[in-house]
Design a protein around this motif. Structure first.
Motif, mmCIF file in Angstrom:
data_model
loop_
_atom_site.group_PDB
_atom_site.id
_atom_site.type_symbol
_atom_site.label_atom_id
_atom_site.label_comp_id
_atom_site.label_asym_id
_atom_site.label_seq_id
_atom_site.Cartn_x
_atom_site.Cartn_y
_atom_site.Cartn_z
ATOM 1 N N THR A 101 0.841 -1.201 0.000
ATOM 2 C CA THR A 101 0.000 0.000 0.000
ATOM 3 C C THR A 101 0.878 1.253 0.000
ATOM 4 O O THR A 101 2.043 1.212 0.432
ATOM 5 C CB THR A 101 -0.890 0.077 1.264
ATOM 6 N N GLY A 102 0.264 2.348 -0.430
ATOM 7 C CA GLY A 102 0.960 3.632 -0.396
ATOM 8 C C GLY A 102 1.356 3.991 1.030
ATOM 9 O O GLY A 102 2.428 4.582 1.260
ATOM 10 N N SER A 103 0.517 3.647 1.993
ATOM 11 C CA SER A 103 0.828 3.941 3.398
ATOM 12 C C SER A 103 2.138 3.273 3.802
ATOM 13 O O SER A 103 3.015 3.897 4.417
ATOM 14 C CB SER A 103 -0.275 3.406 4.322
ATOM 15 N N ASN A 106 5.163 4.923 2.153
ATOM 16 C CA ASN A 106 5.537 6.160 2.845
ATOM 17 C C ASN A 106 6.157 5.880 4.210
ATOM 18 O O ASN A 106 7.110 6.529 4.625
ATOM 19 C CB ASN A 106 4.309 7.074 3.005
ATOM 20 N N TYR A 129 -2.923 14.079 2.485
ATOM 21 C CA TYR A 129 -3.191 12.694 2.855
ATOM 22 C C TYR A 129 -2.047 11.833 2.370
ATOM 23 O O TYR A 129 -1.694 11.861 1.188
ATOM 24 C CB TYR A 129 -4.516 12.184 2.256
ATOM 25 N N HIS A 130 -1.443 11.076 3.291
ATOM 26 C CA HIS A 130 -0.337 10.197 2.894
ATOM 27 C C HIS A 130 -0.576 8.748 3.299
ATOM 28 O O HIS A 130 0.262 7.902 3.010
ATOM 29 C CB HIS A 130 0.981 10.695 3.491
ATOM 30 N N GLY A 131 -1.690 8.459 4.012
ATOM 31 C CA GLY A 131 -1.973 7.069 4.330
ATOM 32 C C GLY A 131 -2.484 6.875 5.739
ATOM 33 O O GLY A 131 -2.761 7.831 6.470
ATOM 34 N N ASP A 195 2.862 15.344 -1.553
ATOM 35 C CA ASP A 195 2.132 14.748 -2.667
ATOM 36 C C ASP A 195 2.346 15.731 -3.821
ATOM 37 O O ASP A 195 1.908 16.884 -3.745
ATOM 38 C CB ASP A 195 0.657 14.670 -2.245
ATOM 39 N N ASP A 228 5.843 11.996 -2.734
ATOM 40 C CA ASP A 228 4.767 11.005 -2.715
ATOM 41 C C ASP A 228 4.125 11.010 -4.105
ATOM 42 O O ASP A 228 3.411 11.946 -4.466
ATOM 43 C CB ASP A 228 3.761 11.377 -1.614
ATOM 44 N N VAL A 230 2.134 8.583 -5.180
ATOM 45 C CA VAL A 230 1.049 7.595 -5.159
ATOM 46 C C VAL A 230 -0.089 8.004 -6.099
ATOM 47 O O VAL A 230 -0.680 7.163 -6.772
ATOM 48 C CB VAL A 230 0.563 7.380 -3.705
ATOM 49 N N GLN A 231 -0.388 9.292 -6.175
ATOM 50 C CA GLN A 231 -1.461 9.722 -7.096
ATOM 51 C C GLN A 231 -0.922 10.225 -8.437
ATOM 52 O O GLN A 231 -1.410 9.838 -9.486
ATOM 53 C CB GLN A 231 -2.320 10.795 -6.435
ATOM 54 N N LYS A 258 -1.095 3.099 -5.471
ATOM 55 C CA LYS A 258 -2.385 3.042 -6.179
ATOM 56 C C LYS A 258 -2.410 2.448 -7.603
ATOM 57 O O LYS A 258 -2.905 1.352 -7.777
ATOM 58 C CB LYS A 258 -2.989 4.437 -6.213
#
Ligand code: PMP
Length: 419
Positions: A101-103, A106, A129-131, A195, A228, A230-231, A258
């Motif tokens: 997971t991204g969490s 990180n 938001y980072h997780g 992010d 980050d 992730v997105q 993601k």
């Protein structure tokens, strides 16, 4: 079904929409509900190359029918995926550590940063938001109650190119001030994490040399820069493969998740090998599921499709078409205060007054629900929940954009000037 779910899952979960959707099937940019109704998916960035893409499905099925173990045995998939990911990065970022997971990606980035720098202090943008792990929840300033933020976490205001009117010096001063605040508390900085499309605060592309300046400032204070991705990663912004590439610098660590497995849980922390080597003198790393042969087969297949179907170029081209269409609608609808973002990560900032830029959360919630009723799935974000978030799978076409623009036009007209 809603009641059964509530009873089984408890009260911490949320469903989207006043009238929740029960989805049973997906294909490309389309989702289908239990009654056979289809919805254009303009929300989900996880099915990056399209829902149930046959190449990804086949790769997963083939590998799970052959072997699934973990990273303590030799296997081609994990090595090849690491090689193909680092090939997408500057040569300095040459090691990949896998998670689910991204969490977790990180969390590992912060562990590496803290080990290498000897610091504990973290600088994050507000409303980020980072997780959801404990360490990452502490820097997820969107969610953590202000009185629970530990003293080693300091926030800087998110850049807001629409509302804040600040310049590069102001932003740099925020980072300097955050470092000073940590020092005043007797805390050594470990990392600045951002992010790189500043999604939760409203899909803001970091302006000018925001990222580069922040990287130089945190490094001068002995910390690392964590991007980050992730997105924004995997070509979503169209122009670049990674979000941080809007600026001219190289992060110390990047984290991805993601879209990486098109829905299969796989994530990674990509870092310079000198940092990983220092981390490795303190800790070994193992993640039971992270980097297993099936997950890596999914990751490889996603990269194949991005390349074979030229999806980054599609995001750039159709993304620009969507922006043009949204800007044309802004000429017609006063509620559209700003249209921003790039590629297939767009935001439409809805306001009650263009001059004061007063956020319009009521209009936004009505728009999101009306779009859903008209067969389009979107969502809203931002401190005031007044920003329509558009983030379709990368196979989104010009025809899909036309469909969306037509419905959005009607919905906005009906909500803002009801007859
Ligand atoms: N970073 C960012 C920027 C995210 O948007 C998310 C998820 N929304 C995460 C990290 C956490 O990823 P995950 O839910 O896979 O743990």
């Amino acid at each position: 079904m809603i009641e059964r779910r509530r009873n089984a899952l408890g009260s911490a979960y949320r469903l989207f929409y006043e009238n929740p959707v029960h989805l049973v099937k997906g294909k490309g940019v389309w989702l289908f509900d239990a009654d056979g109704r289809k919805y254009l998916d303009m929300y989900n960035n996880v099915p990056h190359v399209g829902h149930c893409h046959p190449h990804v499905v086949e790769a997963i099925c083939k590998q799970i029918g052959t072997l699934n173990t973990h990273t303590r045995y030799l296997h081609e998939n994990v090595i090849e995926l690491a090689e193909r990911l680092t090939a997408k990065c500057p040569k300095e970022l040459d090691n990949v550590m896998f998670s689910c997971t991204g969490s977790e990606a990180n969390e590992l980035a912060l562990r590496i940063a803290r080990t290498v720098t000897g610091g504990t202090g973290l600088i994050v943008t507000d409303y980020a938001y980072h997780g959801n792990t404990k360490a990452i929840f502490e820097i997820s300033t969107e969610d953590i109650p202000a009185d629970e933020v530990p003293d080693y976490v300091v926030t800087v205001p998110s850049p807001d190119t629409y509302r804040d009117g600040l310049d590069a010096d102001d932003y740099a001063n925020h980072v300097h001030a955050a470092i000073q605040l940590l020092r005043d508390r007797g805390i050594k900085p470990a990392a600045f994490i951002i992010d790189t499309i500043v999604s939760s605060a409203g899909v803001i592309t970091p302006p000018g040399h925001y990222l580069k300046n922040a990287a130089e400032i945190i490094r001068a204070a002995g910390g690392l820069f964590v991007a980050d991705e992730v997105q924004p990663g995997f070509g979503r912004t169209g122009k670049n493969f990674w979000g941080y590439e809007v600026d001219d610098f190289i992060p110390d660590i990047i984290t991805v998740g993601k879209p990486m497995g098109n829905g299969h849980p796989i994530a990674a922390t990509i870092a310079r090998s000198d940092l990983i080597d220092q981390f490795a003198t303190h800790s070994q790393y193992f993640n039971t599921f992270g980097g297993n042969p099936v997950s890596c087969a999914a990751g490889l297949a996603v990269l194949d499709v991005i390349e074979q179907e030229d999806l980054q170029a599609n995001a750039l081209q159709v993304g620009q078409y969507l922006t043009n269409g949204l800007k044309a609608l802004a000429d017609k609808h006063d509620a559209i205060g700003d249209v921003r973002g790039s590629g297939f990560f767009k935001a439409v900032d809805l306001v009650t007054d263009r001059d004061t830029k007063e956020p319009a959360p009521d209009i936004t919630v009505s728009v999101v629900n009306a779009l859903r009723s008209n067969g389009i799935l979107t969502g809203s974000i931002g401190k005031h929940d007044n920003i329509l978030k558009l983030r379709p799978p990368m196979v989104f076409s010009q025809e899909n954009a036309d469909f969306f623009l037509g419905v959005f036009d009607e919905v906005l007209g009906a909500i803002t000037s009801p007859v």
